[in-house]
Design an enzyme around this catalytic site. Structure first.
Site, PDB file in Angstrom:
ATOM      1  N   ASN A 216       0.861  -0.764  -0.156  1.00 22.14           N
ATOM      2  CA  ASN A 216      -0.255   0.078   0.006  1.00 22.14           C
ATOM      3  C   ASN A 216       0.876   1.225   0.164  1.00 22.14           C
ATOM      4  O   ASN A 216       1.043   1.950   1.236  1.00 22.14           O
ATOM      5  CB  ASN A 216      -1.043  -0.272   1.212  1.00 22.14           C
ATOM      6  CG  ASN A 216      -1.998   1.229   1.170  1.00 22.14           C
ATOM      7  OD1 ASN A 216      -1.812   1.904   0.810  1.00 22.14           O
ATOM      8  ND2 ASN A 216      -1.872   1.211   2.842  1.00 22.14           N
TER       9      ASN A 216
ATOM     10  N   LYS B 133       0.222   4.377  -0.174  1.00 21.26           N
ATOM     11  CA  LYS B 133      -0.625   5.243   0.236  1.00 21.26           C
ATOM     12  C   LYS B 133      -0.355   7.039  -0.721  1.00 21.26           C
ATOM     13  O   LYS B 133      -0.194   6.328  -2.480  1.00 21.26           O
ATOM     14  CB  LYS B 133      -0.084   5.796   1.594  1.00 21.26           C
ATOM     15  CG  LYS B 133      -0.734   4.305   2.955  1.00 21.26           C
ATOM     16  CD  LYS B 133      -0.027   4.536   4.229  1.00 21.26           C
ATOM     17  CE  LYS B 133      -0.792   3.313   4.923  1.00 21.26           C
ATOM     18  NZ  LYS B 133      -0.268   3.535   6.344  1.00 21.26           N
TER      19      LYS B 133
ATOM     20  N   HIS C   1      -9.577   1.207   4.703  1.00 21.87           N
ATOM     21  CA  HIS C   1      -8.380   0.777   5.958  1.00 21.87           C
ATOM     22  C   HIS C   1      -8.373   2.236   7.183  1.00 21.87           C
ATOM     23  O   HIS C   1      -9.098   3.178   6.523  1.00 21.87           O
ATOM     24  CB  HIS C   1      -7.316   1.930   4.810  1.00 21.87           C
ATOM     25  CG  HIS C   1      -5.763   1.947   5.395  1.00 21.87           C
ATOM     26  ND1 HIS C   1      -5.261   3.344   6.615  1.00 21.87           N
ATOM     27  CD2 HIS C   1      -4.977   1.247   5.401  1.00 21.87           C
ATOM     28  CE1 HIS C   1      -3.936   2.356   6.598  1.00 21.87           C
ATOM     29  NE2 HIS C   1      -4.082   1.092   5.961  1.00 21.87           N
TER      30      HIS C   1
ATOM     31  N   GLU D  74      -6.823   4.720   7.911  1.00 27.82           N
ATOM     32  CA  GLU D  74      -7.128   6.294   7.329  1.00 27.82           C
ATOM     33  C   GLU D  74      -7.702   6.777   7.300  1.00 27.82           C
ATOM     34  O   GLU D  74      -8.061   7.745   6.825  1.00 27.82           O
ATOM     35  CB  GLU D  74      -5.421   6.055   6.475  1.00 27.82           C
ATOM     36  CG  GLU D  74      -4.443   6.261   7.129  1.00 27.82           C
ATOM     37  CD  GLU D  74      -3.038   5.811   6.831  1.00 27.82           C
ATOM     38  OE1 GLU D  74      -3.182   5.547   5.301  1.00 27.82           O
ATOM     39  OE2 GLU D  74      -2.076   4.913   7.940  1.00 27.82           O
TER      40      GLU D  74
ATOM     41  N   GLU E 289      -5.129  -4.953  10.777  1.00 26.34           N
ATOM     42  CA  GLU E 289      -3.935  -3.199  10.676  1.00 26.34           C
ATOM     43  C   GLU E 289      -4.697  -2.603  11.810  1.00 26.34           C
ATOM     44  O   GLU E 289      -5.397  -1.677  12.272  1.00 26.34           O
ATOM     45  CB  GLU E 289      -4.550  -2.562   9.829  1.00 26.34           C
ATOM     46  CG  GLU E 289      -3.807  -3.556   8.586  1.00 26.34           C
ATOM     47  CD  GLU E 289      -3.190  -2.319   7.219  1.00 26.34           C
ATOM     48  OE1 GLU E 289      -2.678  -2.801   6.550  1.00 26.34           O
ATOM     49  OE2 GLU E 289      -3.429  -1.121   7.380  1.00 26.34           O
TER      50      GLU E 289
ATOM     51  N   GLY F  83       3.052   2.059  10.712  1.00 29.06           N
ATOM     52  CA  GLY F  83       4.110   3.160  10.741  1.00 29.06           C
ATOM     53  C   GLY F  83       4.770   3.569  12.109  1.00 29.06           C
ATOM     54  O   GLY F  83       5.509   4.525  12.503  1.00 29.06           O
TER      55      GLY F  83
ATOM     56  N   SER G  83       3.417  -1.983  10.217  1.00 27.92           N
ATOM     57  CA  SER G  83       5.157  -2.157  10.861  1.00 27.92           C
ATOM     58  C   SER G  83       5.768  -3.641  10.310  1.00 27.92           C
ATOM     59  O   SER G  83       6.721  -4.141  10.485  1.00 27.92           O
ATOM     60  CB  SER G  83       5.562  -1.242  11.607  1.00 27.92           C
ATOM     61  OG  SER G  83       4.944  -0.655  11.889  1.00 27.92           O
TER      62      SER G  83
END
Ligand code: 13P
Length: 259
Positions: free
Chosen positions: A10, A12, A100, A102, A172, A178, A214
């Site tokens: 991904n 992003k 997702h 985000e 996730e 991250g 991560s």
């Protein structure tokens, strides 16, 4: 259960179309040098890169499938800034990341929108990579398993007929994205088992469960083996060919040993 791992990069909101072109070509060189045998490879570039990446994959016949990071739940019309499933299909996109964390956090994508979007994707013959995961507060309160199971039921509950063979689930945990430190294999295993139970109850037991947060070349083997997942959704480490291929190779080696 699938005999192949699935690893999705991904990207992003990173890499313009020139950078995307270079990364795809580099991936091609590394994968041709030593082909993978047990891994399905997918990359999810920003919308504006899809056409470029699709052309490279096609012209160089790379063993890489294309995914989008998001899609509209609507077919067409007055939805400024959105992209439809049909538009993605014209660009040979095979899968879409849906829900997702985000998008849930920054663009008000709630469980109902996620469910309708998953339906729009699978009903039109594309694969949905459905994202679920708790934030740090939910985990600290000890509600993570029930939270994620409920998130998944809401995402998949309606329209499971078209979901069959078209859905995979990416766990996730928001607190591991991250951060440089992934969830532990034990944490991943607890959740992958709970997710599998929900999938079985919905008659979607064949779906692959991925982990994201991560992931890198060092932790991939342990997470895959002891976390009882069938692949990964990779963010940061998918932006460089070497670090992404390290994860692909680790996954390939794990699946080679399983046979
Ligand atoms: P990182 O691999 O950068 O933690 O991102 C995970 C992720 O959100 C992939 O969708």
């Amino acid at each position: 259960m699938s005999t192949r791992a699935l690893v999705v990069g991904n990207w992003k909101m990173n890499l313009d179309f020139v950078e995307a072109l270079h990364l795809t070509q580099q991936l091609g060189v590394l994968l041709r040098h030593r082909p993978l045998e047990h891994v399905d490879v997918v990359v999810a570039p920003p919308f504006v890169d899809l056409r470029t990446v699709s052309s490279v994959i096609e012209s160089e016949r790379l063993p890489i499938a294309l995914a989008a990071q998001h899609v509209s739940e609507h077919r067409a019309g007055p939805f400024t800034g959105e992209v439809s499933v049909a538009m993605l299909q014209r660009l040979t996109v095979a899968a879409v990341i849906v829900g997702h964390s985000e998008r849930r956090a920054h663009y008000a994508m709630d469980d109902d929108v996620v469910a309708r979007t998953v339906r729009a994707v699978t009903a039109n013959g594309l694969d949905a990579i459905v994202c679920v995961g708790e934030d740090g507060d939910v985990r600290d309160a000890g509600h993570h398993v029930t939270f994620v199971a409920e998130q998944l039921r809401r995402a998949l509950g309606a329209g499971t007929e078209s979901h069959r063979a078209r859905v995979c689930v990416a766990y996730e945990p928001v607190w591991a994205i991250g951060r440089g430190t992934s969830a532990t294999a034990e944490q991943v295993r607890e959740m992958s088992r709970a997710i599998r139970e929900v999938l079985v109850s919905l008659n979607l037991g064949d779906a692959r469960v991925l982990y994201g947060g991560s992931v890198n070349g060092e932790n991939a083997s342990t997470l895959l083996r002891d976390g009882e997942v069938q692949g990964f959704l990779v963010g940061g480490a998918s932006l460089r060919a070497e670090s992404f291929v390290a994860i692909l190779r680790a996954s390939d080696d794990c699946y080679a040993r399983k046979r």
